[in-house]
Design an enzyme around this catalytic site. Structure first.
Site, mmCIF file in Angstrom:
data_model
loop_
_atom_site.group_PDB
_atom_site.id
_atom_site.type_symbol
_atom_site.label_atom_id
_atom_site.label_comp_id
_atom_site.label_asym_id
_atom_site.label_seq_id
_atom_site.Cartn_x
_atom_site.Cartn_y
_atom_site.Cartn_z
ATOM 1 N N ALA A 78 0.843 -1.196 0.000
ATOM 2 C CA ALA A 78 0.000 0.000 0.000
ATOM 3 C C ALA A 78 0.868 1.233 0.000
ATOM 4 O O ALA A 78 2.054 1.185 0.342
ATOM 5 C CB ALA A 78 -0.922 0.001 1.223
ATOM 6 N N GLU A 95 2.999 0.660 -6.226
ATOM 7 C CA GLU A 95 3.265 0.221 -4.859
ATOM 8 C C GLU A 95 3.527 -1.279 -4.800
ATOM 9 O O GLU A 95 4.395 -1.743 -4.034
ATOM 10 C CB GLU A 95 2.088 0.588 -3.949
ATOM 11 C CG GLU A 95 1.930 2.070 -3.708
ATOM 12 C CD GLU A 95 3.083 2.682 -2.923
ATOM 13 O OE1 GLU A 95 3.842 1.928 -2.281
ATOM 14 O OE2 GLU A 95 3.219 3.918 -2.954
#
Length: 205
Positions: A78, A95
Site C-alpha cells: 500500500a 506500490e
C-alpha cells in the site's frame, strides 16, 4: 436531503499544521438545534492498497515496522496517492512493484474504505491483483527507511482471514481487503469493479 437532515455548514476554518502527507484543520460547524461546534480533523492525500493473490490462492502480506505502534504489523502492499497525474490503478501497480517486486496482469477494484471518518478524510481504494509476475532484477525499487526492513510473505487466503478474526492482523486496509477478497472468491469473483471504475461521490469528502 430529507426534511429531517441538518445541513452542516462550515462557518470558519483554521489550518493548525500543513505537511507533505496531511493537513490538520479545525472547522467551526453549525449543529442541529442551533449553535456551532469545533471539529478537528486531518485532510489526507489518500492511498491505495493491493490484495495480491497468486495462482495457488495465497495472498502477499508484508511485515513492516510502524513507529506510532512501536512494532511490526501485518499489512498489504500500500501507499499514498501522492504522484501528480497518477491514476489509482497506476499507483496500486507502482506500490505492488516497489514493495514486493511483483507485477499484476489483472487489477480489479475490491473496496473503497474511509479508514477513520471521525477524524480524517483519508480514502483508500483497495485493488485485487492477479496473474502475478516478477519485476526484473535490474528494475527493482531501492527501498529506504522502514521499507528497507520489511519482509514479504505468502499466506493462504483462508489462513490470512483467520489471522484477522484472531486479532493477529489489525491494519484496517489489510482487514478490509482480506475479507473482501475472500467474499468475492467465494462468490466466483462476482461483484468486482473494473480497475478504472470512478470513485463514487458518496465516498469522496
Amino acid at each position: 436531503m430529507s426534511a429531517q437532515e441538518h445541513d452542516y455548514q462550515v462557518r470558519s476554518r483554521v489550518e493548525r499544521y500543513s505537511g507533505p502527507l496531511f493537513t490538520l484543520v479545525t472547522d467551526e460547524v453549525t449543529m442541529p438545534g442551533g449553535g456551532t461546534a469545533a471539529r478537528d480533523y486531518i485532510r489526507h492525500t489518500g492511498a491505495v492498497g493491493v490484495v495480491a493473490l497468486d495462482d495457488a490462492g495465497r495472498v502477499v502480506l508484508l511485515r513492516q515496522y510502524r513507529h506510532p505502534l512501536g512494532r511490526r504489523i501485518w499489512e498489504l502492499p500500500a501507499g499514498l496517492t501522492d504522484v501528480h497525474g497518477e491514476g489509482l490503478a497506476e499507483a496500486a501497480a507502482r506500490e505492488l512493484a516497489e514493495e514486493t517486486d511483483l507485477t499484476a496482469g489483472r487489477l480489479d477494484v475490491l473496496v473503497d474504505l474511509h479508514t477513520s471518518p471521525g477524524c480524517s478524510t483519508e480514502l483508500v481504494r483497495i485493488f485485487l491483483a492477479r496473474e502475478l509476475g516478477e519485476v526484473p532484477a535490474a528494475e527493482r525499487h531501492d527501498r529506504h527507511g522502514e521499507e528497507a526492513d520489511l519482509t514479504v510473505h505468502r499466506t493462504d487466503l483462508d489462513e490470512a482471514v483467520a489471522m484477522v478474526l484472531s486479532g493477529e492482523i489489525t491494519n484496517a486496509l489489510c482487514v478490509a481487503g482480506l475479507l473482501a477478497a475472500a467474499r468475492v472468491r467465494d462468490a466466483g469473483w462476482k461483484g468486482l469493479r473494473s480497475a478504472d471504475a470512478p470513485v463514487s461521490s458518496a465516498t469522496t469528502p
